[in-house]
Motif scaffolding. Structure first.
Motif, PDB file in Angstrom:
ATOM      1  N   PHE A 102       0.786  -0.866  -0.154  1.00 23.74           N
ATOM      2  CA  PHE A 102      -0.268  -0.336  -0.286  1.00 23.74           C
ATOM      3  C   PHE A 102       0.389   1.242  -0.210  1.00 23.74           C
ATOM      4  O   PHE A 102       0.434   2.235   0.225  1.00 23.74           O
ATOM      5  CB  PHE A 102      -1.157   0.309   0.991  1.00 23.74           C
ATOM      6  N   TYR A 103       2.158   1.323  -0.139  1.00 28.52           N
ATOM      7  CA  TYR A 103       3.102   2.426  -0.269  1.00 28.52           C
ATOM      8  C   TYR A 103       3.185   3.617   0.807  1.00 28.52           C
ATOM      9  O   TYR A 103       2.922   5.231   0.226  1.00 28.52           O
ATOM     10  CB  TYR A 103       2.495   3.166  -1.448  1.00 28.52           C
ATOM     11  N   LEU A 104       3.144   2.841   1.981  1.00 29.01           N
ATOM     12  CA  LEU A 104       2.800   3.256   3.129  1.00 29.01           C
ATOM     13  C   LEU A 104       4.210   3.159   3.700  1.00 29.01           C
ATOM     14  O   LEU A 104       5.185   2.535   3.506  1.00 29.01           O
ATOM     15  CB  LEU A 104       1.925   3.799   3.376  1.00 29.01           C
ATOM     16  N   THR A 105       4.168   3.933   5.268  1.00 25.69           N
ATOM     17  CA  THR A 105       5.439   3.430   6.025  1.00 25.69           C
ATOM     18  C   THR A 105       4.502   3.070   7.117  1.00 25.69           C
ATOM     19  O   THR A 105       3.435   3.696   8.176  1.00 25.69           O
ATOM     20  CB  THR A 105       6.101   4.790   6.561  1.00 25.69           C
ATOM     21  N   ALA A 106       4.720   1.627   7.892  1.00 23.67           N
ATOM     22  CA  ALA A 106       3.308   0.747   8.607  1.00 23.67           C
ATOM     23  C   ALA A 106       4.189   1.361   9.971  1.00 23.67           C
ATOM     24  O   ALA A 106       5.481   1.814  10.068  1.00 23.67           O
ATOM     25  CB  ALA A 106       3.611  -0.283   8.132  1.00 23.67           C
ATOM     26  N   THR A 107       3.179   1.509  11.153  1.00 25.16           N
ATOM     27  CA  THR A 107       3.550   1.671  12.535  1.00 25.16           C
ATOM     28  C   THR A 107       3.031   1.103  13.112  1.00 25.16           C
ATOM     29  O   THR A 107       3.783   1.123  14.801  1.00 25.16           O
ATOM     30  CB  THR A 107       3.142   2.884  12.475  1.00 25.16           C
ATOM     31  N   GLN A 108       2.610  -0.663  12.687  1.00 28.17           N
ATOM     32  CA  GLN A 108       2.450  -1.455  14.488  1.00 28.17           C
ATOM     33  C   GLN A 108       3.003  -2.771  13.762  1.00 28.17           C
ATOM     34  O   GLN A 108       3.197  -3.070  12.906  1.00 28.17           O
ATOM     35  CB  GLN A 108       0.584  -1.847  13.594  1.00 28.17           C
ATOM     36  N   ASP A 109       3.792  -3.081  14.908  1.00 29.86           N
ATOM     37  CA  ASP A 109       3.910  -4.506  14.401  1.00 29.86           C
ATOM     38  C   ASP A 109       3.381  -5.659  14.135  1.00 29.86           C
ATOM     39  O   ASP A 109       1.985  -5.146  14.812  1.00 29.86           O
ATOM     40  CB  ASP A 109       5.246  -4.922  16.709  1.00 29.86           C
ATOM     41  N   PHE A 185      -4.987  -0.494   6.584  1.00 30.85           N
ATOM     42  CA  PHE A 185      -4.303   0.753   7.487  1.00 30.85           C
ATOM     43  C   PHE A 185      -4.622   0.103   8.868  1.00 30.85           C
ATOM     44  O   PHE A 185      -4.063   0.227   9.636  1.00 30.85           O
ATOM     45  CB  PHE A 185      -5.226   1.789   6.982  1.00 30.85           C
ATOM     46  N   SER A 186      -5.736  -0.766   9.237  1.00 25.01           N
ATOM     47  CA  SER A 186      -6.191  -0.903  10.140  1.00 25.01           C
ATOM     48  C   SER A 186      -5.492  -1.911  11.273  1.00 25.01           C
ATOM     49  O   SER A 186      -4.928  -1.433  12.178  1.00 25.01           O
ATOM     50  CB  SER A 186      -7.491  -1.443  10.567  1.00 25.01           C
ATOM     51  N   THR A 187      -4.245  -2.493  10.055  1.00 22.73           N
ATOM     52  CA  THR A 187      -3.208  -3.723  10.428  1.00 22.73           C
ATOM     53  C   THR A 187      -2.125  -2.416  10.509  1.00 22.73           C
ATOM     54  O   THR A 187      -0.817  -2.550  11.137  1.00 22.73           O
ATOM     55  CB  THR A 187      -3.569  -4.635   9.580  1.00 22.73           C
ATOM     56  N   TYR A 188      -1.461  -2.458   9.317  1.00 17.47           N
ATOM     57  CA  TYR A 188      -0.445  -1.692   9.375  1.00 17.47           C
ATOM     58  C   TYR A 188      -0.406  -0.287   9.449  1.00 17.47           C
ATOM     59  O   TYR A 188       0.572   0.427  10.531  1.00 17.47           O
ATOM     60  CB  TYR A 188      -0.729  -1.157   8.091  1.00 17.47           C
ATOM     61  N   LEU A 189      -1.238   0.900  10.254  1.00 20.03           N
ATOM     62  CA  LEU A 189      -1.436   1.496  11.180  1.00 20.03           C
ATOM     63  C   LEU A 189      -1.762   2.269  12.221  1.00 20.03           C
ATOM     64  O   LEU A 189      -1.605   3.236  12.885  1.00 20.03           O
ATOM     65  CB  LEU A 189      -2.380   2.955  10.003  1.00 20.03           C
ATOM     66  N   GLY A 190      -2.727   1.063  12.714  1.00 21.03           N
ATOM     67  CA  GLY A 190      -3.578   1.078  13.956  1.00 21.03           C
ATOM     68  C   GLY A 190      -4.752   1.726  14.064  1.00 21.03           C
ATOM     69  O   GLY A 190      -5.365   2.240  12.644  1.00 21.03           O
TER      70      GLY A 190
END
Length: 277
Positions: A102-109, A185-190
């Motif tokens: 998704f061409y983003l920076t994930a924040t979640q482990d 988004f909910s998984t990558y970003l919280g």
């Protein structure tokens, strides 16, 4: 950088390469089409971002881009769609994990360790291209398909002035409002939906407008049109924000590379005009 494959095509060169990405912490593969004009001088660069489950091969093998890129003197770079490898977090679903960055920076482990595709495409891979190819990095444009169309729109809007032009085939324009985006988004970003907006083209265009017309082609028979893509939301957001937009609905066309290859020349010409203007 290790060259994996190399072919002559329309007088230019199509090559595939592996390199160790410090940003993503894994081996990454990408493809480059160099037009014949690179024998004489550096040429502008057009980035193509692919969609869910895809990699460099989809557009290079099925997109039909080489003829027009060779004619107009445009280098095309096709990155992968996510980090890859045994040590990289993954999921069995087709629309999440490897093949779906998704061409983003994930924040979640555990995703945050490797999933930084925006940084890879904006910073690290351009450095590799600059060092190894006859690329004029002062002139860059970007386009993509589906998830990659989302990536092209978002990276252009998050980095105004970096790309001379942007276009998309069947883009996910409002990921905060559709199942594909909500899941990723909910998984990558919280759970903070305000953070999601920083990766949503409909939200970004409210704050930032580009001084170029965004081009979008969308098939009217696309099986994902109503549930996942919703181009009307972006059309409305651009109209309200004053962002120039050319959106073309194509009767009879679906989400496939039969659709993309039909209108590929139009998009390359759109970008070449901006890159050489």
């Amino acid at each position: 950088m290790e060259t994996v494959s190399d072919w002559t095509s329309f007088g230019g060169d199509l090559s595939v390469h592996d390199h160790e990405s410090e940003t993503l912490g894994c081996t990454m593969r990408f493809a480059v089409f160099e037009p014949p004009q690179t024998d004489e001088e550096p040429v502008p660069v057009l980035w193509y971002l692919s969609g869910l489950t895809c990699n460099w091969s989809n557009v290079m093998e099925k997109g039909g881009l080489q003829r027009k890129a060779a004619e107009l003197g445009v280098m095309i770079v096709a990155p992968d769609t996510s980090p890859r490898g045994q040590d990289v977090a993954d999921d069995e679903a087709y629309d999440f994990g490897q093949g779906a960055g998704f061409y983003l920076t994930a924040t979640q482990d555990p995703w945050a360790k490797h999933y930084k595709m925006d940084q890879y495409i904006m910073e690290e891979l351009p450095s590799v291209i600059r060092s190894n190819f006859a690329a004029d990095m002062r002139r860059q444009s970007i386009f993509g398909h589906s998830m990659g169309g989302h990536g092209a729109l978002v990276l252009a809007l998050r980095n105004p002035g970096h790309f001379r032009s942007v276009s998309a085939f069947s883009p996910i324009v409002a990921p905060t409002q559709v199942p594909w985006g909500e899941k990723a988004f909910s998984t990558y970003l919280g759970d903070d939906k305000e953070a999601w907006k920083e990766w949503d083209a409909c939200e970004l265009v409210k704050k930032t407008q580009l001084d170029t017309t965004i081009l979008i082609d969308q098939g009217e028979d696309d099986q994902f049109l109503e549930e996942q893509l919703k181009p009307g939301l972006f059309e409305q957001a651009c109209r309200e924000a004053g962002q120039p937009l050319a959106i073309r609905l194509r009767p009879g066309y679906d989400h496939s590379y039969y659709f993309i290859s039909t209108f590929m020349d139009d998009h390359i010409m759109h970008h070449a005009k901006a890159l050489y203007g």
